[in-house]
Design a protein around this motif. Structure first.
Motif, PDB file in Angstrom:
ATOM      1  N   ALA A 651      -1.320  18.135 -46.374  1.00 37.26           N
ATOM      2  CA  ALA A 651      -0.934  17.017 -47.236  1.00 37.26           C
ATOM      3  C   ALA A 651      -2.175  16.251 -47.664  1.00 37.26           C
ATOM      4  O   ALA A 651      -3.253  16.371 -47.059  1.00 37.26           O
ATOM      5  CB  ALA A 651       0.042  16.085 -46.522  1.00 37.26           C
ATOM      6  N   VAL A 652      -2.011  15.438 -48.720  1.00 38.39           N
ATOM      7  CA  VAL A 652      -3.115  14.635 -49.247  1.00 38.39           C
ATOM      8  C   VAL A 652      -2.602  13.245 -49.585  1.00 38.39           C
ATOM      9  O   VAL A 652      -1.512  13.081 -50.157  1.00 38.39           O
ATOM     10  CB  VAL A 652      -3.717  15.286 -50.510  1.00 38.39           C
ATOM     11  N   ARG A 653      -3.402  12.238 -49.214  1.00 34.16           N
ATOM     12  CA  ARG A 653      -3.160  10.851 -49.597  1.00 34.16           C
ATOM     13  C   ARG A 653      -4.122  10.491 -50.712  1.00 34.16           C
ATOM     14  O   ARG A 653      -5.310  10.849 -50.673  1.00 34.16           O
ATOM     15  CB  ARG A 653      -3.398   9.940 -48.394  1.00 34.16           C
ATOM     16  N   LEU A 654      -3.615   9.780 -51.732  1.00 31.28           N
ATOM     17  CA  LEU A 654      -4.445   9.449 -52.887  1.00 31.28           C
ATOM     18  C   LEU A 654      -4.477   7.942 -53.101  1.00 31.28           C
ATOM     19  O   LEU A 654      -3.445   7.275 -53.059  1.00 31.28           O
ATOM     20  CB  LEU A 654      -3.917  10.135 -54.149  1.00 31.28           C
ATOM     21  N   LEU A 655      -5.689   7.427 -53.345  1.00 29.21           N
ATOM     22  CA  LEU A 655      -5.887   6.023 -53.681  1.00 29.21           C
ATOM     23  C   LEU A 655      -6.604   5.939 -55.018  1.00 29.21           C
ATOM     24  O   LEU A 655      -7.570   6.677 -55.260  1.00 29.21           O
ATOM     25  CB  LEU A 655      -6.702   5.300 -52.612  1.00 29.21           C
ATOM     26  N   VAL A 656      -6.139   5.044 -55.895  1.00 30.10           N
ATOM     27  CA  VAL A 656      -6.754   4.842 -57.199  1.00 30.10           C
ATOM     28  C   VAL A 656      -7.102   3.375 -57.332  1.00 30.10           C
ATOM     29  O   VAL A 656      -6.213   2.513 -57.259  1.00 30.10           O
ATOM     30  CB  VAL A 656      -5.818   5.271 -58.336  1.00 30.10           C
ATOM     31  N   ASN A 657      -8.400   3.093 -57.450  1.00 29.69           N
ATOM     32  CA  ASN A 657      -8.880   1.715 -57.521  1.00 29.69           C
ATOM     33  C   ASN A 657      -8.350   0.899 -56.343  1.00 29.69           C
ATOM     34  O   ASN A 657      -7.958  -0.270 -56.483  1.00 29.69           O
ATOM     35  CB  ASN A 657      -8.474   1.075 -58.856  1.00 29.69           C
ATOM     36  N   GLY A 658      -8.304   1.525 -55.179  1.00 23.10           N
ATOM     37  CA  GLY A 658      -7.839   0.871 -53.961  1.00 23.10           C
ATOM     38  C   GLY A 658      -6.340   0.849 -53.784  1.00 23.10           C
ATOM     39  O   GLY A 658      -5.844   0.486 -52.707  1.00 23.10           O
ATOM     40  N   ARG A 659      -5.591   1.251 -54.786  1.00 19.06           N
ATOM     41  CA  ARG A 659      -4.134   1.252 -54.703  1.00 19.06           C
ATOM     42  C   ARG A 659      -3.652   2.574 -54.113  1.00 19.06           C
ATOM     43  O   ARG A 659      -4.021   3.642 -54.580  1.00 19.06           O
ATOM     44  CB  ARG A 659      -3.547   1.054 -56.098  1.00 19.06           C
ATOM     45  N   ASP A 660      -2.833   2.489 -53.083  1.00 21.25           N
ATOM     46  CA  ASP A 660      -2.336   3.677 -52.395  1.00 21.25           C
ATOM     47  C   ASP A 660      -1.169   4.277 -53.181  1.00 21.25           C
ATOM     48  O   ASP A 660      -0.125   3.642 -53.356  1.00 21.25           O
ATOM     49  CB  ASP A 660      -1.892   3.298 -50.982  1.00 21.25           C
ATOM     50  N   LEU A 661      -1.357   5.517 -53.633  1.00 21.97           N
ATOM     51  CA  LEU A 661      -0.281   6.207 -54.348  1.00 21.97           C
ATOM     52  C   LEU A 661       0.577   7.051 -53.415  1.00 21.97           C
ATOM     53  O   LEU A 661       1.466   7.777 -53.879  1.00 21.97           O
ATOM     54  CB  LEU A 661      -0.864   7.102 -55.451  1.00 21.97           C
ATOM     55  N   GLY A 662       0.293   6.983 -52.126  1.00 19.31           N
ATOM     56  CA  GLY A 662       1.116   7.685 -51.159  1.00 19.31           C
ATOM     57  C   GLY A 662       0.540   9.019 -50.758  1.00 19.31           C
ATOM     58  O   GLY A 662      -0.561   9.422 -51.165  1.00 19.31           O
ATOM     59  N   THR A 663       1.298   9.743 -49.954  1.00 23.48           N
ATOM     60  CA  THR A 663       0.901  11.045 -49.424  1.00 23.48           C
ATOM     61  C   THR A 663       1.903  12.092 -49.897  1.00 23.48           C
ATOM     62  O   THR A 663       3.112  11.887 -49.842  1.00 23.48           O
ATOM     63  CB  THR A 663       0.854  11.023 -47.890  1.00 23.48           C
ATOM     64  N   LYS A 664       1.374  13.236 -50.361  1.00 25.15           N
ATOM     65  CA  LYS A 664       2.223  14.318 -50.836  1.00 25.15           C
ATOM     66  C   LYS A 664       1.844  15.619 -50.150  1.00 25.15           C
ATOM     67  O   LYS A 664       0.667  15.839 -49.835  1.00 25.15           O
ATOM     68  CB  LYS A 664       2.090  14.477 -52.353  1.00 25.15           C
ATOM     69  N   PRO A 665       2.828  16.498 -49.931  1.00 20.92           N
ATOM     70  CA  PRO A 665       2.528  17.794 -49.309  1.00 20.92           C
ATOM     71  C   PRO A 665       1.867  18.742 -50.296  1.00 20.92           C
ATOM     72  O   PRO A 665       2.086  18.663 -51.513  1.00 20.92           O
ATOM     73  CB  PRO A 665       3.910  18.305 -48.905  1.00 20.92           C
ATOM     74  N   ALA A 666       1.058  19.638 -49.751  1.00 20.25           N
ATOM     75  CA  ALA A 666       0.432  20.666 -50.577  1.00 20.25           C
ATOM     76  C   ALA A 666       1.408  21.798 -50.824  1.00 20.25           C
ATOM     77  O   ALA A 666       2.158  22.185 -49.930  1.00 20.25           O
ATOM     78  CB  ALA A 666      -0.825  21.192 -49.894  1.00 20.25           C
ATOM     79  N   GLU A 667       1.395  22.322 -52.034  1.00 16.35           N
ATOM     80  CA  GLU A 667       2.195  23.481 -52.393  1.00 16.35           C
ATOM     81  C   GLU A 667       1.245  24.578 -52.861  1.00 16.35           C
ATOM     82  O   GLU A 667       0.634  24.474 -53.919  1.00 16.35           O
ATOM     83  CB  GLU A 667       3.194  23.131 -53.497  1.00 16.35           C
ATOM     84  N   PHE A 668       1.100  25.616 -52.017  1.00 11.27           N
ATOM     85  CA  PHE A 668       0.191  26.730 -52.284  1.00 11.27           C
ATOM     86  C   PHE A 668      -1.211  26.217 -52.631  1.00 11.27           C
ATOM     87  O   PHE A 668      -1.834  26.592 -53.591  1.00 11.27           O
ATOM     88  CB  PHE A 668       0.730  27.624 -53.398  1.00 11.27           C
ATOM     89  N   GLY A 669      -1.701  25.308 -51.800  1.00  9.72           N
ATOM     90  CA  GLY A 669      -3.065  24.808 -51.931  1.00  9.72           C
ATOM     91  C   GLY A 669      -3.273  23.734 -52.960  1.00  9.72           C
ATOM     92  O   GLY A 669      -4.419  23.338 -53.213  1.00  9.72           O
ATOM     93  N   VAL A 670      -2.188  23.233 -53.576  1.00  6.86           N
ATOM     94  CA  VAL A 670      -2.329  22.239 -54.649  1.00  6.86           C
ATOM     95  C   VAL A 670      -1.427  21.051 -54.371  1.00  6.86           C
ATOM     96  O   VAL A 670      -0.259  21.213 -53.998  1.00  6.86           O
ATOM     97  CB  VAL A 670      -1.961  22.850 -56.013  1.00  6.86           C
ATOM     98  N   VAL A 671      -1.970  19.842 -54.553  1.00  5.79           N
ATOM     99  CA  VAL A 671      -1.191  18.609 -54.495  1.00  5.79           C
ATOM    100  C   VAL A 671      -1.326  17.925 -55.850  1.00  5.79           C
ATOM    101  O   VAL A 671      -2.431  17.767 -56.371  1.00  5.79           O
ATOM    102  CB  VAL A 671      -1.685  17.674 -53.372  1.00  5.79           C
ATOM    103  N   ARG A 672      -0.196  17.533 -56.427  1.00  7.45           N
ATOM    104  CA  ARG A 672      -0.201  16.958 -57.770  1.00  7.45           C
ATOM    105  C   ARG A 672       0.229  15.496 -57.743  1.00  7.45           C
ATOM    106  O   ARG A 672       1.261  15.154 -57.163  1.00  7.45           O
ATOM    107  CB  ARG A 672       0.710  17.766 -58.690  1.00  7.45           C
TER     108      ARG A 672
END
Length: 899
Positions: A651-672
């Motif tokens: 899984a990957v957690r993403l932050l944009v300009n300090g804002r947490d967009l949450g965590t999403k699971p990887a699907e075949f090596g890709v998180v969108r």
């Protein structure tokens, strides 16, 4: 009398030299050459006195620049190289050779005005003895004038006849001067080093090693010799040795076979542990060492299985890697060793374990790097697209195959020798598969394949043979080319040149069903991608990064899901030169994981996510750090656009300009993620929860107002690509070209017209022609046809409007390139039109009257006009397109507010 005395003293000194001085000397002679083109085909005698020589150093090609210009074609003719050598007096008793790692493609070598030898073929090494042409004068060094005549012209007897790569001319690899003792290992064995290592049996417990080859005695007397071979481990310790005594008669060349003692508990070679031994072989007479050779030794065993794939050292191993061409933009194929090695290192950093060296043997530095880094390889001769039914062509193919095998024999990385690539892609003119000439041609192709396969199995029974085909299953079955080799390689492009993506998986299953006993490799697959082009609704053949991403994600899954697929190689490692190509990147093939300057594309990171064993996470589209798009609404200050993250973590957690967009699971090596970009700089941080692995990227976003009179987001500039559904980012000019849109009040857009599209289904829109006078071909290849207006409801002020045009139809149709696999032999482009004429009015003023193909719009030529405009009384900017003859066109539009 004095000269005779000096010669006698020199001979005594030579015979009294210490042992080390008798050994082989090898030195590069790459510096201080002279070069000149010669379209007049001069003789060796006349060209030596010619003027106009250019100082060059090797490696050198005469096609580094002309393959990239707007002129069709490139110089395919004769070039001459000249160099003066100073040969030491101490070499009077040595055997001197000139050794060329490669020269494209017909070579004649002269020394002191005399022909030393000829060689046909641009991709294998060759050498000639030259001692007899060097005249010494006592103890003085000798001067030797070397003259090399080369031609990269089309020759029906020399493969390749045609191909999707450029046939660069020149002395594009290293050249060496070799001086050996009169007693030496064979120097006349197809430019190999004259010795060949085999490993009849290898296991984790023991290995057998055998050295074979030939010894030459070119002295005037019989010699009692000792052949000593030692195997040294990586620390330099001798682990086994064998000594053989023999006597060679004067002038004798004798073959030998020297089995070594069994090596116990060998350290095996593999991609994860590419352990190399060194095999040192010496010829001695008493205490004097006469010659020495060193070969790499990697101990491994392997096999291919039609149902279960590939096995190395008894363990299953999926072969995953790339193809590789040998050129770099701006240098052509004249590369230093470091750039060859860099490509192999980039493949290793990808996590790859397999390299198809296509479509010809490459610089020796490539196989050396593969040995060291643990990359398994397939090597092939350049029989591409078609053959010539002549004994000359057949003989050159046999010679090339022999040269390739003997020169690369001792590299443990090599597991496959191949000999054809898509050889039925281009049938000779007038020949069809179902007529008598066609059947005869297929029979000849079969005969050549059988000859090359038989030759390869005789030369090297330890490796596999392979023939590589394009996706015409029945045709290659009919020709028998799926039966002759031990392995079949398929170059498959479903979802690119033709068909849809699922057709790829269907093709693999068909092979396994109909050829259940024949191991399979996917030797080519790929999609062109221009790093400047992006689309959130990618389509086949739109050249966007996003379509290439989807393509690779589908193909890799299909490959990994099928154990019977022994391996695969992406086409290609890096973008490479193909001068005949046009399209969005003229003269380049952009199906690749790296750009021409070796910067990773998204697909490179996607493969790393699947191939690397260490934790990996990377934000995609790193080169797309200048973006643009419309605000989400009239009062919005952000625009949502997708971002892909490539990872081997769950899984990957993403932050944009300090804002947490949450965590999403990887699907075949890709998180969108759908990322909200604000105007200006945006910092993206991606993290793998629970792992100390993260990545960061900074993206500058040019947010466009949906209402151009917005005070929250003032209008500054707009760049629009007409007839296009893609975004084009130009970091150099700091501009983002957005796709066209229909006009809506308060905003901007076209009124009327249709998207320009060629007949057929290959291109979703636009042309595939090279647009002259620009490096922004992708922008000029698309246009809106028949539009009535382009409107921008900008606030009052002073503006600069630039209109871009390219006439795509009033030009002769181009030949459809054979590798496009869509309507082979058909014309590309619409039929020429009689001409068009129209005017453009800017806010009612005829700023561009009577635009026409004959005068202001030359065919396939980029044309632009910059016009100052005043927007007053809330009217904005209105461009009226008024046809006189034919339809109006517009390829691109730029509007910039000045004040």
């Amino acid at each position: 009398m004095l000269k005779q005395l000096l010669r006698c003293l020199l001979l005594i000194l030579l015979l009294a030299l210490p042992a080390a001085a008798q050994q082989r000397i090898t030195q590069s002679i790459n510096s201080n050459w002279l070069f000149r083109k010669d379209a007049a085909e001069s003789t060796a005698a006349s060209v030596a006195a010619a003027t106009g020589w250019e100082k060059v150093s090797l490696p050198h090609t005469w096609n580094a620049a002309d393959v990239l210009d707007d002129e069709p074609g490139y110089y395919r003719g004769t070039g001459w190289y000249r160099k003066t050598l100073q040969v030491p007096a101490e070499w009077q008793q040595k055997r001197v050779y000139l050794y060329f790692e490669g020269a494209n493609q017909e070579a004649e070598v002269y020394v002191n005005g005399q022909l030393a030898g000829r060689h046909a073929g641009g991709y294998t090494a060759f050498s000639f003895p030259v001692s007899q042409f060097i005249k010494f004068d006592g103890p003085n060094p000798a001067s030797a004038q070397v003259l090399v005549k080369l031609s990269n012209r089309h020759n029906v007897d020399i493969p390749p006849l045609s191909a999707d790569f450029t046939f660069f001319g020149g002395l594009y690899r290293d050249v060496y001067l070799v001086a050996a003792s009169p007693v030496h290992f064979d120097l006349d064995n197809y430019a190999s080093n004259g010795t060949f290592l085999t490993t009849p049996t290898v296991s984790k417990d023991a290995a057998e090693v055998v050295l074979s080859g030939a010894l030459s005695n070119e002295s005037a007397t019989a010699r009692k010799l000792t052949l000593l071979t030692q195997v040294l481990d990586a620390a330099g310790k001798t682990v086994v040795r064998q000594q053989t005594s023999l006597t060679l008669k004067a002038g004798e060349n004798r073959r030998f076979r020297q089995p070594l003692p069994q090596l116990k508990q060998p350290h095996l070679w593999s991609p994860t542990d590419p352990y190399l031994y060194r095999v040192v072989s010496t010829i001695s007479e008493g205490k004097a060492q006469l010659d020495e050779l060193v070969n790499p030794l990697g101990l491994r065993w392997f096999r291919f299985d039609a149902a279960q794939g590939f096995f190395l050292n008894g363990q299953p191993l999926k072969l995953i890697g790339t193809n590789r061409h040998q050129d770099v933009s701006g240098r052509g194929n004249a590369l230093p060793d470091a750039l060859h090695e860099k490509d192999v290192q980039l493949l290793k950093q990808l996590g790859g374990n397999f390299l198809r060296i296509s479509h010809y043997p490459q610089d020796p530095a490539v196989l050396q790097a593969c040995d060291r880094l643990g990359i398994l390889t397939s090597v092939e001769i350049p029989v591409v697209n078609a053959i010539t039914d002549s004994e000359g062509f057949f003989q050159n193919c046999r010679t090339m195959q022999t040269e390739m095998i003997r020169q690369g024999f001792n590299h443990p990385s090599v597991i496959i020798w191949a000999y054809m690539n898509e050889v039925l892609l281009r049938l000779p003119e007038g020949i069809k598969r179902d007529n008598e000439p066609g059947r005869a041609y297929l029979k000849k192709v079969n005969q050549l394949a059988q000859q090359l396969d038989d030759l390869t199995r005789r030369e090297d029974p330890s490796r596999y043979t392979m023939c590589v085909n394009h996706g015409a299953f029945e045709l290659y079955q009919e020709a028998g080319l799926t039966k002759i080799p031990q392995l079949v390689g398929w170059n498959l492009y479903q979802g690119w040149y033709s068909g849809e993506l699922p057709g790829f998986a269907d093709y693999l299953d068909r092979h396994h069903r109909e050829l259940p006993d024949k191991p399979l490799l996917v030797t080519e697959y790929g999609a062109d991608s221009d790093e400047r082009l992006h689309s959130f609704q990618p389509r086949r053949f739109d050249k966007t990064t996003e379509y290439a991403n989807a393509y690779h994600q589908f193909y890799l899954k299909a490959i990994l899901d099928r154990p019977f697929v022994a391996g695969s190689t992406v086409w290609n490692l890096a973008e490479f030169s193909s001068e005949t190509r046009q399209e969005a990147n003229p003269h380049m093939n952009t199906k690749s994981l790296l750009t021409a300057d070796r910067q990773p594309k998204d697909a490179y990171y996607f493969y790393q996510a699947h191939l690397l064993q260490t934790p990996f996470l990377r934000i995609g589209s790193r080169g797309w750090n200048l973006r643009s798009g419309p605000a989400a609404g009239p009062d919005s200050l952000f625009c949502r656009q997708p971002v892909e993250i490539y990872t081997n973590q769950p899984a990957v957690r993403l932050l944009v300009n300090g804002r947490d967009l949450g965590t999403k699971p990887a699907e075949f090596g890709v998180v969108r993620f759908n990322v909200p970009f604000g105007n200006g700089w945006n910092r993206i941080r991606a993290q793998a929860p629970g792992q100390a692995v993260e990545d960061q990227a900074d993206v500058e976003f040019q947010l466009l107002p949906t209402q151009l009179t917005s005070t929250q987001l003032p209008f500054t500039e707009l760049n629009v690509s007409l007839g296009d559904q893609r975004t084009f980012s130009d970091a150099q000019l700091h501009q983002v070209w957005v796709p066209e849109q229909a006009y809506a009040p308060g905003g901007w857009g076209y009124v009327g017209g249709t998207v320009y599209k060629l007949p057929g289904e290959r291109l979703p829109y636009g042309s595939d022609r090279d647009i002259l006078g620009t490096s922004y071909d992708a922008l000029y290849e698309t246009q809106r046809v028949g539009l009535r207006q382009f409107r921008l409801d900008v606030p009052d002020g002073e503006y600069e409007v630039t209109l871009h045009f390219a006439e795509l139809e009033a030009a002769p149709a181009a030949e459809q390139l054979v590798y496009n696999l869509a309507g082979t032999g058909a014309a590309s482009g619409a039929a020429p039109k009689a001409g068009r004429s129209f005017s453009v009015l800017v806010n009612g003023v005829a700023a561009l009257p009577n635009l026409g193909a004959a005068a202001t719009l030359p065919p396939l030529q980029a044309v632009s006009f910059k016009i100052p405009v005043s927007a007053r009384n809330g009217r904005g900017i209105i461009l009226d397109f008024q046809p006189q003859t034919g339809e109006t066109i517009l390829n691109g539009l730029q509007v910039k507010r000045l004040y």
